[in-house]
Design an enzyme around this catalytic site. Structure first.
Site, PDB file in Angstrom:
ATOM      1  N   HIS A   1      -1.341   3.806  -1.934  1.00 47.19           N
ATOM      2  CA  HIS A   1      -2.437   4.751  -1.708  1.00 47.19           C
ATOM      3  C   HIS A   1      -2.402   5.909  -2.714  1.00 47.19           C
ATOM      4  CE1 HIS A   1      -4.096   2.644   1.545  1.00 47.19           C
ATOM      5  NE2 HIS A   1      -3.206   2.969   2.458  1.00 47.19           N
TER       6      HIS A   1
ATOM      7  N   ARG B   1       2.337  -8.793   4.500  1.00 46.46           N
ATOM      8  CA  ARG B   1       1.421  -8.258   3.485  1.00 46.46           C
ATOM      9  C   ARG B   1       2.267  -7.663   2.383  1.00 46.46           C
ATOM     10  NH1 ARG B   1      -3.597  -5.036   4.312  1.00 46.46           N
ATOM     11  NH2 ARG B   1      -4.438  -4.788   2.221  1.00 46.46           N
TER      12      ARG B   1
ATOM     13  N   GLU C   1       0.799  -1.226   0.000  1.00 48.39           N
ATOM     14  CA  GLU C   1       0.000   0.000   0.000  1.00 48.39           C
ATOM     15  C   GLU C   1       0.837   1.284   0.000  1.00 48.39           C
ATOM     16  OE1 GLU C   1      -1.733  -2.656   0.658  1.00 48.39           O
ATOM     17  OE2 GLU C   1      -3.764  -2.168   0.045  1.00 48.39           O
TER      18      GLU C   1
ATOM     19  N   GLN D   1     -18.371   4.463   2.642  1.00 49.25           N
ATOM     20  CA  GLN D   1     -18.943   5.644   3.287  1.00 49.25           C
ATOM     21  C   GLN D   1     -18.826   5.677   4.803  1.00 49.25           C
ATOM     22  OE1 GLN D   1     -22.733   5.991   1.029  1.00 49.25           O
ATOM     23  NE2 GLN D   1     -22.907   7.865   2.199  1.00 49.25           N
TER      24      GLN D   1
ATOM     25  N   TYR E   1       3.387   2.061   2.049  1.00 55.85           N
ATOM     26  CA  TYR E   1       3.971   2.451   3.341  1.00 55.85           C
ATOM     27  C   TYR E   1       5.488   2.193   3.343  1.00 55.85           C
ATOM     28  CZ  TYR E   1      -0.839   2.911   4.999  1.00 55.85           C
ATOM     29  OH  TYR E   1      -2.144   3.305   5.150  1.00 55.85           O
TER      30      TYR E   1
HETATM   31  P1  NAP Z   1     -27.262  16.877  -2.558  1.00 54.46           P
HETATM   32  O1  NAP Z   1     -25.988  16.153  -2.384  1.00 54.46           O
HETATM   33  O2  NAP Z   1     -27.779  17.700  -1.459  1.00 54.46           O
HETATM   34  O3  NAP Z   1     -27.101  17.769  -3.864  1.00 54.46           O
HETATM   35  C1  NAP Z   1     -28.102  18.578  -4.331  1.00 54.46           C
HETATM   36  C2  NAP Z   1     -27.605  19.421  -5.508  1.00 54.46           C
HETATM   37  O4  NAP Z   1     -28.670  20.219  -5.940  1.00 54.46           O
HETATM   38  C3  NAP Z   1     -26.489  20.322  -5.146  1.00 54.46           C
HETATM   39  O5  NAP Z   1     -25.528  20.222  -6.173  1.00 54.46           O
HETATM   40  C4  NAP Z   1     -27.111  21.711  -5.096  1.00 54.46           C
HETATM   41  O6  NAP Z   1     -26.112  22.495  -5.639  1.00 54.46           O
HETATM   42  C5  NAP Z   1     -28.322  21.586  -5.987  1.00 54.46           C
HETATM   43  N1  NAP Z   1     -29.476  22.342  -5.506  1.00 54.46           N
HETATM   44  C6  NAP Z   1     -29.991  22.376  -4.263  1.00 54.46           C
HETATM   45  N2  NAP Z   1     -31.058  23.184  -4.216  1.00 54.46           N
HETATM   46  C7  NAP Z   1     -31.235  23.675  -5.449  1.00 54.46           C
HETATM   47  C8  NAP Z   1     -32.169  24.573  -6.031  1.00 54.46           C
HETATM   48  N3  NAP Z   1     -33.147  25.125  -5.328  1.00 54.46           N
HETATM   49  N4  NAP Z   1     -32.024  24.886  -7.325  1.00 54.46           N
HETATM   50  C9  NAP Z   1     -31.047  24.346  -8.060  1.00 54.46           C
HETATM   51  N5  NAP Z   1     -30.130  23.485  -7.564  1.00 54.46           N
HETATM   52  C10 NAP Z   1     -30.228  23.163  -6.280  1.00 54.46           C
HETATM   53  O7  NAP Z   1     -28.430  15.896  -2.918  1.00 54.46           O
HETATM   54  P2  NAP Z   1     -28.505  14.676  -3.917  1.00 54.46           P
HETATM   55  O8  NAP Z   1     -27.529  14.756  -5.023  1.00 54.46           O
HETATM   56  O9  NAP Z   1     -29.940  14.629  -4.267  1.00 54.46           O
HETATM   57  O10 NAP Z   1     -28.138  13.465  -3.027  1.00 54.46           O
HETATM   58  C11 NAP Z   1     -28.957  13.072  -1.964  1.00 54.46           C
HETATM   59  C12 NAP Z   1     -28.150  12.382  -0.913  1.00 54.46           C
HETATM   60  O11 NAP Z   1     -27.762  11.117  -1.334  1.00 54.46           O
HETATM   61  C13 NAP Z   1     -26.886  13.155  -0.602  1.00 54.46           C
HETATM   62  O12 NAP Z   1     -26.684  13.240   0.767  1.00 54.46           O
HETATM   63  C14 NAP Z   1     -25.834  12.350  -1.209  1.00 54.46           C
HETATM   64  O13 NAP Z   1     -24.642  12.417  -0.455  1.00 54.46           O
HETATM   65  C15 NAP Z   1     -26.401  10.945  -1.189  1.00 54.46           C
HETATM   66  N6  NAP Z   1     -25.814  10.242  -2.291  1.00 54.46           N
HETATM   67  C16 NAP Z   1     -24.520   9.924  -2.176  1.00 54.46           C
HETATM   68  C17 NAP Z   1     -23.891   9.329  -3.222  1.00 54.46           C
HETATM   69  C18 NAP Z   1     -22.440   8.986  -3.125  1.00 54.46           C
HETATM   70  O14 NAP Z   1     -21.847   8.677  -4.103  1.00 54.46           O
HETATM   71  N7  NAP Z   1     -21.828   9.017  -1.957  1.00 54.46           N
HETATM   72  C19 NAP Z   1     -24.560   9.065  -4.381  1.00 54.46           C
HETATM   73  C20 NAP Z   1     -25.909   9.400  -4.480  1.00 54.46           C
HETATM   74  C21 NAP Z   1     -26.516  10.012  -3.412  1.00 54.46           C
HETATM   75  P3  NAP Z   1     -26.087  24.056  -5.654  1.00 54.46           P
HETATM   76  O15 NAP Z   1     -26.834  24.510  -4.439  1.00 54.46           O
HETATM   77  O16 NAP Z   1     -24.649  24.440  -5.683  1.00 54.46           O
HETATM   78  O17 NAP Z   1     -26.745  24.430  -6.941  1.00 54.46           O
HETATM   79 FE1  SF4 Z   2     -17.717  -0.035   4.297  1.00 55.36          FE
HETATM   80 FE2  SF4 Z   2     -20.056  -1.127   4.972  1.00 55.36          FE
HETATM   81 FE3  SF4 Z   2     -19.857   0.325   2.743  1.00 55.36          FE
HETATM   82 FE4  SF4 Z   2     -18.731  -2.099   2.939  1.00 55.36          FE
HETATM   83  S1  SF4 Z   2     -20.910  -1.623   2.983  1.00 55.36           S
HETATM   84  S2  SF4 Z   2     -17.787  -0.298   2.106  1.00 55.36           S
HETATM   85  S3  SF4 Z   2     -18.047  -2.085   5.039  1.00 55.36           S
HETATM   86  S4  SF4 Z   2     -19.580   1.055   4.816  1.00 55.36           S
END
Ligand code: NAP
Ligand code: SF4
Length: 660
Positions: A252, A214, A164, A339, A166
């Site tokens: 990494h 490892r 990794e 996550q 290290y």
């Molecule tokens: P989000 O992460 O809160 O993003 C919403 C987007 O909409 C932002 O880019 C915001 O950007 C825009 N927005 C907000 N209000 C707006 C308005 N009134 N007019 C125009 N644009 C607006 O929400 P999401 O994409 O719907 O995701 C939902 C949740 O699921 C999030 O917490 C996300 O982390 C999670 N999720 C995570 C992943 C991942 O890969 N980890 C994947 C899918 C979903 P601006 O305000 O800059 O325009």
């Molecule tokens: Fe980590 Fe759980 Fe997501 Fe697997 S499912 S990557 S252990 S948070």
């Protein structure tokens, strides 16, 4: 059902492991907190769950090798004393455990870092101090002394972290080792540190003491070792006294994903086979082995003697015991999202698991039988509702789950269509199985009326979210669609696409339209996509990745001026950004939306009026809570849609299910 997985494995020194499942090392975030009670509970549950051998998170043998300014060190008698709680708990649960010794070298996030040569890593702003010859001697002695202490603390062995990127890998690769003394230059000199480390650890312990080494089976960086060189290292550490060779993949700083969702299951087992060809000691395959059939196939193909499951053991502490019973449907599968595990570690929080909120909270989230069995209605079969219903029913309540759609899963049913997120289907199937086993009555295509809900002792509202429709002139134009329409396949976007909103869902939609599903499920396609070669003489096994002709012109926009993708996971956001960049996806920030019309999206950016042509405009502008029913308990997106993610939804479901 998985015969090879449950064959005993003889190690040297008269030690025989009961099966082929090793729980790989994970930084839990408890190491630097000296949280021995939590660690003991965490590992003991996994030993009871049938893991043959557990590897702890990384501990440094000295100050310089710490990963951060917080001490996660194993070098004093007091350290050994603290760890006795862990070894006793694991042994009482019938398991075996080894302590990982990790010297971070130039990856350490503190001011005292050292390395073979004073070369900065691309992922750390600090320049390491070049180790002197006495530093090297002291460090090797520190490894040996830590191993001796580990033995006294009751550990069955140690894992020496030689992968990794290290310290040990930094000695091995010319990329990081430009020394002219006996520790640098030819490979025989560069691998002296690795071999000497194993030799001194063996000398300080005894024949039955397990030494896992490892090894970096694939460096995946330019100037890394070739397969031929790695095989030489493998032979050298075997000769020095290693018991087992565990596989590490990628430094990494590599720009190739190694454990994220973009990596197909078991994609790196071929590299472990190369190790197996070089040595006689058992070798362990690793990375994205999340299901028993994947593990069994690796053993059956003769690629490895054992498999390492790390995150899979966070997702299900009883993975091994369930696989032994052939209970595949009862296994909670890791979806590789990072996550709640790695992403937590990087922000200094103890690790947990999105799909198993009890992981890392074994002492906090205790599930007790309910004192009085109540009737409970859970409205909504998305992530929050699924976990809540299963948890409450397992505690003895009589639970009815209402889902207005024809299938369980909620937003997970959209997510699973995104390349790399197929694993979400596993979570829905797993929780559906738990509902069945716990006797939950599941009513699909059914939105309950207020009257229907009145008869229950408790009502849980887990109705999720509705996508936000921003107030932009022209938002009612026929070309404007919701992300759900696109992910569901109800709408086929045109050649020119604008995505409004760049949160997790905006990125998901862009990947859905531009990304390569095959590269996330087929190992050969993955290698071609990211530029990994099997050629034995290529340093680091990296070549140029395949160029992709963009299928569509995609523009992503957002109003804020924060960095693109800053809300994505710490350890996965870069993969999404890299993937979209190679498909030519354009990203605009600081955008003021003016209107949407036949031509496309009119906006103001940097004081200039622009028009981005669009056949289809996809709204990914966040979420609003959906509250179509009333109830005393509101969880997940229905409670709070902003910043909603599956991690919070499932945790709230588990916590409420445990409390009701
Ligand atoms: P989000 O992460 O809160 O993003 C919403 C987007 O909409 C932002 O880019 C915001 O950007 C825009 N927005 C907000 N209000 C707006 C308005 N009134 N007019 C125009 N644009 C607006 O929400 P999401 O994409 O719907 O995701 C939902 C949740 O699921 C999030 O917490 C996300 O982390 C999670 N999720 C995570 C992943 C991942 O890969 N980890 C994947 C899918 C979903 P601006 O305000 O800059 O325009
Ligand atoms: Fe980590 Fe759980 Fe997501 Fe697997 S499912 S990557 S252990 S948070």
């Amino acid at each position: 059902m998985y015969p090879r997985l449950f064959e005993p494995l003889e190690l040297g020194g008269g030690v025989t492991l009961p099966n082929r499942i090793l729980m790989g090392s994970m930084h839990t975030g408890f190491e630097a907190r000296n949280a021995f009670g939590e660690l003991a509970a965490f590992y003991a549950e996994r030993a009871r769950g049938g893991a043959a051998l557990i590897v702890t998170g990384g501990y440094s043998p000295n100050v310089a090798g710490n990963l951060s300014a917080h001490r996660a060190q194993f070098s004093t008698a007091a350290d050994g004393k603290g760890h006795e709680a862990i070894t006793h708990a694991v042994h009482a649960a019938g398991g075996r455990i080894v302590l990982q010794l990790l010297h971070s070298g130039r990856y350490g996030m503190h001011d005292g870092i050292v390395a073979p040569s004073p070369i900065k890593s691309p992922i750390n702003p600090r320049v390491p101090r070049e180790m002197t010859a006495p530093d090297i001697e002291q460090t090797l002695d520190a490894f040996a002394a830590a191993a001796r202490l580990a033995r006294e603390a009751g550990y069955d062995g140690v894992e020496i972290m030689g992968s990794e990127g290290y310290l040990i890998t930094q000695f091995l690769a010319q990329r990081t080792n430009q020394r002219r003394d006996e520790w640098g230059g030819a490979l025989a000199n560069r691998m002296r540190f690795a071999a000497e480390c194993v030799r001194r650890v063996r000398e300080a312990t005894h024949a039955a003491f397990i030494i896992v080494y490892r090894i970096s089976a694939l460096d995946l960086v330019e100037g890394g070792l070739s397969t031929e060189e790695i095989q030489q290292v493998a032979r050298a550490v075997e000769a020095a006294g290693a018991t087992l060779l565990n596989t590490g993949v990628g430094w990494h700083e590599a720009r190739i994903p190694t454990i994220a969702q973009a990596v197909p299951r078991g994609a790196f087992a071929w590299a472990t086979r190369r190790l197996k060809e070089a040595v006689r000691i058992p070798v362990v395959a690793s990375n994205r082995i999340n299901a028993p059939e994947v593990a069994e196939a690796i053993l059956e193909r003769g690629e490895a003697d054992m498999v390492s499951l790390a995150r899979a053991m966070l997702a299900d502490e009883a993975f091994a015991a369930k696989a032994r019973r052939g209970d595949r449907a009862g296994i909670n599968i890791c979806i590789a999202c990072n996550q709640a595990c790695l992403d937590h570690y990087f922000i200094g929080e103890p690790v947990s698991c999105v799909v198993n909120p009890r992981a890392g909270r074994e002492t906090l989230l205790v599930l007790k039988k309910a004192e009085t069995a109540k009737t409970i209605a859970v409205v909504g079969g998305g992530p929050a509702g699924l976990v809540c219903a299963a948890t409450a029913a397992e505690r003895g309540h009589r639970v009815t789950l209402y889902e207005r759609e024809a299938e369980l899963g909620g937003q997970f049913n959209l997510a699973k269509r995104v390349p790399g997120k197929q694993e979400f289907a596993e979570s829905v199937a797993y929780y559906a199985e738990r509902l069945k086993r716990a006797g939950v009555q599941v009513l699909l295509n059914h939105a309950p009326s207020g009257n229907e809900l009145e008869k229950f002792h408790e009502v849980v509202v887990a109705t999720g979210i509705d996508p936000r429709r921003p107030d932009i002139p022209g938002v009612g134009h026929a070309k404007v669609v919701s992300y759900a329409d696109v992910l569901n396949g109800r709408v086929e976007p045109g050649a020119e696409v604008v995505i409004l909103g760049m949160g997790g869902i905006g990125f998901d939609v862009a990947l859905f339209l531009a990304g390569e599903r095959r590269a996330t499920v087929d190992a050969k396609a993955f290698e071609a996509h990211w530029g990994i070669t099997h050629a034995a003489s290529v340093p680091g096994n990296v070549i140029a990745g395949r160029e992709n002709a963009p299928k569509r012109r995609i523009t992503m926009m957002k109003r804020s001026t924060t960095p693109f993708g800053h809300t994505l996971g710490r350890t996965t956001g870069w993969v999404h950004r890299a993937e979209l960049a190679r498909h030519g996806v354009r990203m605009l920030k600081g955008v003021e939306y003016r209107r949407i019309d036949d031509a496309g999206v009119h906006a103001l950016v940097d004081g200039k009026e622009i028009l981005v042509k669009a056949d289809t405009v996809i709204l990914c502008a966040g979420q609003l809570p959906r509250r179509e029913v009333q109830g005393a308990h509101v969880i997940g997106g229905a409670r709070e849609a902003g910043e909603l993610d599956a991690k919070r939804a499932m945790r709230e479901g588990a916590e409420l299910g445990a409390r009701l």
